[in-house]
Design a protein around this motif. Structure first.
Motif, PDB file in Angstrom:
ATOM      1  N   MET A   1       0.820  -1.205   0.000  1.00  0.00           N
ATOM      2  CA  MET A   1       0.000   0.000   0.000  1.00  0.00           C
ATOM      3  C   MET A   1       0.860   1.262   0.000  1.00  0.00           C
ATOM      4  O   MET A   1       0.540   2.244  -0.676  1.00  0.00           O
ATOM      5  N   ALA A   2       1.965   1.237   0.732  1.00  0.00           N
ATOM      6  CA  ALA A   2       2.867   2.390   0.712  1.00  0.00           C
ATOM      7  C   ALA A   2       3.488   2.567  -0.671  1.00  0.00           C
ATOM      8  O   ALA A   2       3.682   3.701  -1.135  1.00  0.00           O
ATOM      9  N   ASP A   3       3.804   1.470  -1.348  1.00  0.00           N
ATOM     10  CA  ASP A   3       4.326   1.557  -2.709  1.00  0.00           C
ATOM     11  C   ASP A   3       3.337   2.272  -3.626  1.00  0.00           C
ATOM     12  O   ASP A   3       3.739   2.908  -4.609  1.00  0.00           O
ATOM     13  N   ALA A   4       2.049   2.164  -3.306  1.00  0.00           N
ATOM     14  CA  ALA A   4       1.004   2.803  -4.107  1.00  0.00           C
ATOM     15  C   ALA A   4       0.722   4.233  -3.660  1.00  0.00           C
ATOM     16  O   ALA A   4      -0.214   4.864  -4.157  1.00  0.00           O
TER      17      ALA A   4
ATOM     18  N   ALA B   1      12.092   1.042   7.764  1.00  0.00           N
ATOM     19  CA  ALA B   1      12.096   1.566   6.398  1.00  0.00           C
ATOM     20  C   ALA B   1      10.720   2.084   5.999  1.00  0.00           C
ATOM     21  O   ALA B   1      10.595   3.126   5.338  1.00  0.00           O
ATOM     22  N   LEU B   2       9.677   1.382   6.430  1.00  0.00           N
ATOM     23  CA  LEU B   2       8.317   1.808   6.103  1.00  0.00           C
ATOM     24  C   LEU B   2       7.993   3.146   6.756  1.00  0.00           C
ATOM     25  O   LEU B   2       7.329   4.005   6.156  1.00  0.00           O
ATOM     26  N   ARG B   3       8.485   3.357   7.968  1.00  0.00           N
ATOM     27  CA  ARG B   3       8.212   4.610   8.681  1.00  0.00           C
ATOM     28  C   ARG B   3       8.844   5.821   7.992  1.00  0.00           C
ATOM     29  O   ARG B   3       8.436   6.960   8.247  1.00  0.00           O
ATOM     30  N   GLU B   4       9.801   5.604   7.128  1.00  0.00           N
ATOM     31  CA  GLU B   4      10.426   6.712   6.405  1.00  0.00           C
ATOM     32  C   GLU B   4       9.538   7.257   5.297  1.00  0.00           C
ATOM     33  O   GLU B   4       9.785   8.353   4.793  1.00  0.00           O
ATOM     34  N   ARG B   5       8.515   6.502   4.912  1.00  0.00           N
ATOM     35  CA  ARG B   5       7.646   6.963   3.829  1.00  0.00           C
ATOM     36  C   ARG B   5       6.169   6.954   4.173  1.00  0.00           C
ATOM     37  O   ARG B   5       5.325   7.264   3.318  1.00  0.00           O
ATOM     38  N   ALA B   6       5.822   6.616   5.403  1.00  0.00           N
ATOM     39  CA  ALA B   6       4.413   6.614   5.795  1.00  0.00           C
ATOM     40  C   ALA B   6       4.302   6.780   7.306  1.00  0.00           C
ATOM     41  O   ALA B   6       5.217   6.423   8.059  1.00  0.00           O
ATOM     42  N   ARG B   7       3.188   7.340   7.737  1.00  0.00           N
ATOM     43  CA  ARG B   7       2.866   7.347   9.163  1.00  0.00           C
ATOM     44  C   ARG B   7       2.329   5.969   9.508  1.00  0.00           C
ATOM     45  O   ARG B   7       1.339   5.504   8.920  1.00  0.00           O
TER      46      ARG B   7
ATOM     47  N   GLY C   1      14.530   7.249  16.180  1.00  0.00           N
ATOM     48  CA  GLY C   1      13.663   8.217  15.533  1.00  0.00           C
ATOM     49  C   GLY C   1      12.508   8.594  16.432  1.00  0.00           C
ATOM     50  O   GLY C   1      12.509   8.329  17.640  1.00  0.00           O
ATOM     51  N   PRO C   2      11.473   9.198  15.855  1.00  0.00           N
ATOM     52  CA  PRO C   2      10.305   9.569  16.661  1.00  0.00           C
ATOM     53  C   PRO C   2       9.704   8.343  17.334  1.00  0.00           C
ATOM     54  O   PRO C   2       9.755   7.238  16.778  1.00  0.00           O
ATOM     55  N   PRO C   3       9.125   8.507  18.519  1.00  0.00           N
ATOM     56  CA  PRO C   3       8.501   7.365  19.193  1.00  0.00           C
ATOM     57  C   PRO C   3       7.467   6.684  18.292  1.00  0.00           C
ATOM     58  O   PRO C   3       6.755   7.339  17.533  1.00  0.00           O
TER      59      PRO C   3
ATOM     60  N   PRO D   1      14.147  -8.946  11.546  1.00  0.00           N
ATOM     61  CA  PRO D   1      13.830  -8.706  10.130  1.00  0.00           C
ATOM     62  C   PRO D   1      12.613  -7.799   9.951  1.00  0.00           C
ATOM     63  O   PRO D   1      12.626  -6.889   9.117  1.00  0.00           O
ATOM     64  N   LYS D   2      11.590  -8.024  10.740  1.00  0.00           N
ATOM     65  CA  LYS D   2      10.388  -7.196  10.616  1.00  0.00           C
ATOM     66  C   LYS D   2      10.628  -5.783  11.143  1.00  0.00           C
ATOM     67  O   LYS D   2      10.102  -4.808  10.604  1.00  0.00           O
ATOM     68  N   LEU D   3      11.414  -5.666  12.202  1.00  0.00           N
ATOM     69  CA  LEU D   3      11.696  -4.340  12.733  1.00  0.00           C
ATOM     70  C   LEU D   3      12.481  -3.498  11.730  1.00  0.00           C
ATOM     71  O   LEU D   3      12.247  -2.291  11.600  1.00  0.00           O
ATOM     72  N   ARG D   4      13.395  -4.134  11.000  1.00  0.00           N
ATOM     73  CA  ARG D   4      14.118  -3.388   9.961  1.00  0.00           C
ATOM     74  C   ARG D   4      13.172  -2.918   8.864  1.00  0.00           C
ATOM     75  O   ARG D   4      13.270  -1.782   8.381  1.00  0.00           O
TER      76      ARG D   4
END
Length: 360
Positions: free
Chosen positions: A70-73, A95-101, A120-122, A88-91
């Protein structure tokens, strides 16, 4: 019935879907709550965008893989309604948090501690509450308030609210029982949030609501958002609960009769690899649209076997095409790579089930 489509196939009536999306958006708006639909039902960015355009304020995903699709879209406000555990999931989450809330639901300090190490932010988290399904979460009231306090003390996370799924509402036997379960779902969370506030932890989000309960619980004072998913397509479970009907069932598996081995037995070319086994044993857990005298008996991987009532043994000869409403739309959609979209009785598009199989 769309002879250009080979069977078995997933066919989505986009006119019905638009009406379903609009109706739920209006139900949320009329009660002053936000709508954050769960995209695990359709797994298609195009339909998520339709929901957002109709008024949804963000989306809910079950797994990181869905959220990444969904973020890719370009969708950038996501609730991950699932505990995130493991490096692995935390990494991937970082990365996902860099492009979406991204907000995350959880029910343990252990998961919260992992999130707190991201930097980063909490990380905004919602603590899941067990309002009766007995899957995740502690009971409402003191057990959850204690958990909220424990998680709130963990560096790197911010507890912003409470979340629940009243999955036990699916077992309601009457409309009154469904309405009461829905009301309790909201009231229990609101009361728990008030207890947390008295102890110095203000929670601004009360996130509730499956498709069966959403319209009821949206009216509970203090609820801030609802997260229905199945409503976009509906299925026989929603029909049984009285929150949908055949007209509002927008996703159907089109199938062909491939055998008539006995007068009463009909065999379709769609089995568990199209419809899944969800709902097996429930009366009419798969509906044969337009043929109420045909009742699905059982499914194998590639075969659906139905029995005809006496007096209808001449119906459904070999080669007949039918529409089957699945018992669980979410799992059935996940069986297909793509779906055919129809509008005004015509096939107009082919939609990729982009988040199919995104279980990690």
């Amino acid at each position: 019935m769309y002879p250009e489509i080979d069977t078995p196939a997933l066919v989505i009536d986009l006119d019905v879907v638009r009406a379903n999306v609009s109706e739920m958006a209006k139900a949320a708006a009329s009660n002053g709550v936000r709508l954050r639909p769960h995209i695990k039902t359709h797994k298609m960015p195009e339909l998520a965008r339709m929901q957002l355009d109709a008024g949804a304020t963000g989306i809910t995903c079950a797994k990181l893989g869905e959220a990444e699709v969904m973020a890719d879209a370009g969708i950038d406000d996501i609730l991950l309604a699932f505990p995130i555990w493991g490096e692995p999931k935390l990494r991937r989450l970082a990365a996902l948090r860099e492009r979406a809330r991204v907000r995350v639901s959880l029910d343990s300090p252990e998961v919260a501690e992992g999130l707190g190490r991201l930097g980063g932010p909490p990380v905004e988290v919602l603590v899941e509450v067990d309002t009766g399904q007995h899957r995740l979460g502690r009971p409402p009231g003191r057990p959850t308030a204690d958990l909220v306090a424990e998680i709130a003390a963990i560096p790197g996370v911010e507890v912003v609210g409470l979340l629940t799924l009243a999955g036990h509402a699916y077992h309601s036997r009457t409309a009154e029982e469904l309405a009461e379960t829905s009301r309790r779902e909201g009231a229990d969370l609101v009361a728990t949030a008030e207890l947390c506030a008295r102890e110095g932890i203000a929670l601004r989000e009360i996130s509730v609501g499956s498709t069966p309960t959403a319209r009821h619980v949206a009216g509970v004072a203090g609820v801030t958002e609802i997260r229905p998913g199945t409503y976009v397509f509906n299925d026989t479970a929603m029909i049984r609960l009285g929150v949908a009907n055949e007209r509002t069932a927008g996703a159907r598996v089109h199938s062909t009769v491939i055998a008539r081995p006995t007068p009463e037995r009909v065999v379709f070319d769609a089995g568990t690899k199209c419809l899944t086994s969800d709902g097996t044993g429930t009366p009419d857990w798969i509906r044969v649209v337009g043929h109420p005298y045909a009742h699905m008996d059982f499914l194998n991987e590639e075969h659906g076997v139905a029995l005809l009532e006496p007096g209808h043994h001449d119906a459904l000869p070999v080669g007949t095409r039918v529409q089957l409403i699945p018992g669980h739309a979410c799992s059935a959609v996940n069986m297909f790579d793509s779906a055919y979209g129809v509008e005004g009785g015509r096939v107009t598009t082919e939609l990729r089930v982009a988040a199919r199989g995104a279980v990690r």
